[in-house]
Design a protein around this motif. Structure first.
Motif, PDB file in Angstrom:
ATOM      1  N   LEU A  16       0.828  -1.204   0.000  1.00  0.00           N
ATOM      2  CA  LEU A  16       0.000   0.000   0.000  1.00  0.00           C
ATOM      3  C   LEU A  16       0.864   1.257   0.000  1.00  0.00           C
ATOM      4  O   LEU A  16       1.919   1.299   0.627  1.00  0.00           O
ATOM      5  CB  LEU A  16      -0.909   0.017   1.241  1.00  0.00           C
ATOM      6  N   SER A  17       0.367   2.279  -0.716  1.00  0.00           N
ATOM      7  CA  SER A  17       1.020   3.588  -0.717  1.00  0.00           C
ATOM      8  C   SER A  17       0.107   4.562   0.013  1.00  0.00           C
ATOM      9  O   SER A  17      -1.036   4.769  -0.384  1.00  0.00           O
ATOM     10  CB  SER A  17       1.251   4.062  -2.152  1.00  0.00           C
ATOM     11  N   LYS A  18       0.635   5.138   1.099  1.00  0.00           N
ATOM     12  CA  LYS A  18      -0.174   5.980   1.960  1.00  0.00           C
ATOM     13  C   LYS A  18       0.170   7.447   1.735  1.00  0.00           C
ATOM     14  O   LYS A  18       1.338   7.802   1.622  1.00  0.00           O
ATOM     15  CB  LYS A  18       0.064   5.614   3.429  1.00  0.00           C
ATOM     16  N   LEU A  19      -0.855   8.302   1.684  1.00  0.00           N
ATOM     17  CA  LEU A  19      -0.662   9.737   1.505  1.00  0.00           C
ATOM     18  C   LEU A  19      -1.093  10.478   2.759  1.00  0.00           C
ATOM     19  O   LEU A  19      -2.131  10.161   3.357  1.00  0.00           O
ATOM     20  CB  LEU A  19      -1.536  10.262   0.355  1.00  0.00           C
ATOM     21  N   ALA A  20      -0.311  11.484   3.151  1.00  0.00           N
ATOM     22  CA  ALA A  20      -0.742  12.467   4.145  1.00  0.00           C
ATOM     23  C   ALA A  20      -0.578  13.818   3.479  1.00  0.00           C
ATOM     24  O   ALA A  20       0.440  14.068   2.828  1.00  0.00           O
ATOM     25  CB  ALA A  20       0.122  12.377   5.401  1.00  0.00           C
ATOM     26  N   PHE A  21      -1.595  14.679   3.586  1.00  0.00           N
ATOM     27  CA  PHE A  21      -1.446  16.009   2.988  1.00  0.00           C
ATOM     28  C   PHE A  21      -2.197  17.044   3.799  1.00  0.00           C
ATOM     29  O   PHE A  21      -3.133  16.733   4.536  1.00  0.00           O
ATOM     30  CB  PHE A  21      -1.864  16.024   1.513  1.00  0.00           C
ATOM     31  N   PHE A  22      -1.734  18.283   3.665  1.00  0.00           N
ATOM     32  CA  PHE A  22      -2.292  19.392   4.441  1.00  0.00           C
ATOM     33  C   PHE A  22      -3.095  20.303   3.524  1.00  0.00           C
ATOM     34  O   PHE A  22      -2.607  20.743   2.491  1.00  0.00           O
ATOM     35  CB  PHE A  22      -1.163  20.184   5.106  1.00  0.00           C
ATOM     36  N   GLU A  23      -4.334  20.574   3.926  1.00  0.00           N
ATOM     37  CA  GLU A  23      -5.234  21.412   3.129  1.00  0.00           C
ATOM     38  C   GLU A  23      -5.550  22.668   3.927  1.00  0.00           C
ATOM     39  O   GLU A  23      -6.368  22.633   4.851  1.00  0.00           O
ATOM     40  CB  GLU A  23      -6.509  20.617   2.841  1.00  0.00           C
ATOM     41  N   PRO A  24      -4.898  23.793   3.611  1.00  0.00           N
ATOM     42  CA  PRO A  24      -5.193  25.030   4.345  1.00  0.00           C
ATOM     43  C   PRO A  24      -6.652  25.424   4.136  1.00  0.00           C
ATOM     44  O   PRO A  24      -7.253  25.110   3.107  1.00  0.00           O
ATOM     45  CB  PRO A  24      -4.250  26.064   3.713  1.00  0.00           C
ATOM     46  N   ASP A  25      -7.205  26.139   5.121  1.00  0.00           N
ATOM     47  CA  ASP A  25      -8.609  26.554   5.018  1.00  0.00           C
ATOM     48  C   ASP A  25      -8.816  27.550   3.883  1.00  0.00           C
ATOM     49  O   ASP A  25      -9.882  27.579   3.270  1.00  0.00           O
ATOM     50  CB  ASP A  25      -9.060  27.199   6.339  1.00  0.00           C
ATOM     51  N   LEU A  29      -3.551  27.418  -2.157  1.00  0.00           N
ATOM     52  CA  LEU A  29      -3.138  26.038  -1.873  1.00  0.00           C
ATOM     53  C   LEU A  29      -4.341  25.202  -1.444  1.00  0.00           C
ATOM     54  O   LEU A  29      -4.551  24.086  -1.935  1.00  0.00           O
ATOM     55  CB  LEU A  29      -2.041  26.033  -0.802  1.00  0.00           C
ATOM     56  N   GLY A  30      -5.152  25.774  -0.544  1.00  0.00           N
ATOM     57  CA  GLY A  30      -6.348  25.057  -0.109  1.00  0.00           C
ATOM     58  C   GLY A  30      -7.283  24.800  -1.277  1.00  0.00           C
ATOM     59  O   GLY A  30      -7.831  23.697  -1.430  1.00  0.00           O
ATOM     60  N   GLU A  31      -7.450  25.808  -2.122  1.00  0.00           N
ATOM     61  CA  GLU A  31      -8.352  25.652  -3.277  1.00  0.00           C
ATOM     62  C   GLU A  31      -7.815  24.604  -4.253  1.00  0.00           C
ATOM     63  O   GLU A  31      -8.575  23.817  -4.824  1.00  0.00           O
ATOM     64  CB  GLU A  31      -8.531  27.006  -3.986  1.00  0.00           C
ATOM     65  N   THR A  32      -6.501  24.575  -4.418  1.00  0.00           N
ATOM     66  CA  THR A  32      -5.890  23.585  -5.324  1.00  0.00           C
ATOM     67  C   THR A  32      -6.077  22.163  -4.785  1.00  0.00           C
ATOM     68  O   THR A  32      -6.450  21.241  -5.519  1.00  0.00           O
ATOM     69  CB  THR A  32      -4.389  23.890  -5.507  1.00  0.00           C
ATOM     70  N   ILE A  33      -5.824  21.998  -3.483  1.00  0.00           N
ATOM     71  CA  ILE A  33      -5.976  20.665  -2.880  1.00  0.00           C
ATOM     72  C   ILE A  33      -7.434  20.209  -2.984  1.00  0.00           C
ATOM     73  O   ILE A  33      -7.719  19.048  -3.301  1.00  0.00           O
ATOM     74  CB  ILE A  33      -5.521  20.688  -1.397  1.00  0.00           C
TER      75      ILE A  33
END
Lengths: 401, 401
Positions: A16-25, A29-33
């Motif tokens: 398995l490949s696991k992702l962690a990512f941060f989505e600003p409010d 950057l938040g809109e892109t995520i």
């Protein structure tokens, strides 16, 4: 200003490949995520909305791909770069991606080739050692999002051999030395020094791991996926497959304190069957899956106990300081796996060790690679408002928290 | 005067029942034992003429039955009693039989019922604890029949990963503390205190044992017997079945010193196969047997190493005194099993532990029950003429040595 690639980290295991990512409010950057999460290229991901963590300025999110689909993962990450470039505010893509796990070495070219065909162009992978990443993710969660909310354990009722409801971990116990047991395709057993900056060291491991269970289940049963096999094991019994102490002795082996219900030999009952065990109808898939899971997890509990003994004896502090064994990893699931690990550790350690679990058990390596990326992410943005921060259970509907 | 039942001891495991018996060169007892060995009721036994040991006044002999055929074993032992009664000198039968192993509890009534219908009448079973019997048999052999003749070890060529020819064990090393690992249906790991009278204590064990190998092989392959499956494993390769470190990393995992050829996950390659691994022709029986054997024995080597560490750390003698791990038990065979155990122990212990074997590895429990029978057998009759006594390789032709 963050780059979009600095907001993501990938932990590629054998399965398995696991992702962690941060989505600003707010902000590009938040809109892109958020746009990425709605995009068809992200549809291959198994999303984990119940694990999302609210931070001071956004949400930490988690998802996973099959490592066999490394191509799909690479395509999706390249698309994330394209989305950043297409944003009206023209967000910065960055040229480095934090990765960990052995698959990041094996599939390096797949990832790099996908970025090369995207707006990102040349991207270099920045690998963290996977044991260090695991420990970093674990420590970060304990220190910044509160042990009581993120970790739990059970007590065992010795008479019924059933588990209590989940109990939150106390903060004091979270700062003691611990054994971290990572159950991926194989198993790693780490010693984590107590305290927020203590080092983690790989002490031992086992090649009898999550992929052993699933590999054997693919050969022995008709289950189509790992999670189907786990569900089957929940409903099965080891007793038609395993040879118990009572099958050999007729009762318990009292001289060495082995109860009759203890497994003496995994799959041992098959070895002495008079009829052909391969004939249809002789054995149930659920029982075979359960017996296989017991083989794998009981052995992990034993090796964890022996490693904990070894650590304790090397510490020479008079009183043993080590009480918690944290089980984690991409192939650990709540439910029957926890049942077997908790009762197994209780048996092997004579009750002196406590099996503890983290809600984020599959994602600690990816989280560690993300928070260990010191280059540009502001660590404070990843921290909970309160240190006892609970899971936000943010819906993964593409709209954001 | 011996009784005929005092000349025999039985070690009944979950899969195999092992016999050790003493055949005097002369007199009614020797004649009775020789008549028994020629009798059809003894034809069910797998005989071990190459293990026979010459003593001052006779020969120690070894054979085994399937525990599933407890009825056949009981019938044969009852016949032995009848033969003693029918001897012109009317030998004494006795009313007690030395036994060990869990099967002696489970099949007690089968044995007692067979004796009840024979000239013996009421016979009571005298159980020795199986761990104590194992250690007693081992110590007896080392002390009275010479370690150099009865035990051996190998060195490993690190480049080719091949084993040297067998090397005889030196007497000095045989008197050190040792770990005894008994591979039966399950596995027991004992600490044997150095010296001829040192005690043995069960430290740990594993439910992944000999019957796990054979149970899984019955499900995964077409081999008809345990020994066929072992022969298959000799010709097979784990590499089509197991996920190696190089399958995950593309190379070795240097940060923690794991070479690419190390198994990362037993059966892990099956877990990620694109096609159905159950389809005929996808996997070879020999490879499946080899991968299963590697799973079982590599794990035994690891647990043995962790237990040896635990013993060494509890001894606190400055220098580690413990170097030999003796593998034994009813389901251990020379050849491929030794290869895997030797290289596995070398890997896990970093070369600090030595895997040693005994020619009588399957029969130490039965021998221990026999020599531990203090009631009437004269111990001196079981001792070799010279302490470096070699195997007599007495032909099992019914005529005697």
């Amino acid at each position: 200003m963050h780059t979009v690639l600095d907001a993501v980290a990938v932990d590629m295991g054998g399965s398995l490949s696991k992702l962690a990512f941060f989505e600003p409010d707010s902000g590009w950057l938040g809109e892109t995520i958020r746009a990425w999460r709605r995009h068809p290229s992200y549809a291959f991901a198994v999303k984990e909305p119940s694990l999302s963590l609210r931070t001071k300025s956004g949400v930490l999110r988690f998802s996973r791909f099959e490592t066999a689909d490394a191509e799909a993962l690479a395509t999706s990450l390249a698309l994330l770069a394209d989305l950043a470039a297409e944003h009206p505010d023209a967000g910065e893509i960055g040229d480095r991606l934090a990765v960990t796990g052995g698959g990041a070495f094996k599939h390096r070219h797949t990832l790099e080739a996908a970025f090369a065909s995207s707006a990102a162009g040349s991207v270099s992978l920045e690998p963290s050692d996977e044991m260090a990443a695991l420990a970093a993710g674990f420590r970060f969660l304990m220190a910044n999002h509160g042990p009581a909310a993120q970790s739990y354990w059970y007590t065992v009722d010795k008479d019924s051999m059933t588990l209590s409801a989940r109990k939150p971990l106390d903060a004091a116990s979270a700062s003691l030395d611990a054994v971290l047991v990572n159950i991926g395709s194989g198993v790693s057993v780490l010693h984590l020094d107590g305290g927020p900056t203590g080092v983690a060291r790989r002490i031992s491991g086992s090649s009898i791991g999550g992929a052993t269970f699933w590999g054997l289940c693919r050969l022995l049963t008709k289950y189509a996926t790992f999670d189907e096999a786990i569900a089957g094991a929940s409903a099965g019994s080891r007793d038609t497959v395993a040879m118990l102490v009572s099958d050999i002795y007729g009762s318990g082996y009292n001289a060495v304190g082995l109860d009759g219900s203890i497994v003496a030999s995994d799959f041992g009952k098959i070895s002495t069957m008079a009829h052909n065990p391969r004939e249809p109808g002789v054995l149930r898939d659920a029982d075979l899956a359960r017996a296989t899971l017991v083989l794998v997890l009981n052995n992990i509990a034993q090796i964890s106990t022996l490693v904990a003994d070894k650590i304790a004896s090397s510490q020479d502090r008079g009183e043993p300081q080590l009480a918690n064994v944290f089980f984690m990893g991409g192939m650990l699931r709540p439910g029957v796996m926890e049942d077997i690990l908790v009762t197994g550790l209780d048996f092997w350690s004579g009750g002196s060790l406590r099996a503890a679990f983290s809600h984020h058990q599959n994602y600690l390596g990816a989280l560690g690679a993300l928070v260990g990326n010191k280059r540009s992410l502001e660590p404070s943005s990843l921290v909970a408002t309160h240190v006892d921060g609970t899971l936000v259970t943010a819906p993964d509907d593409g709209v954001g928290p």
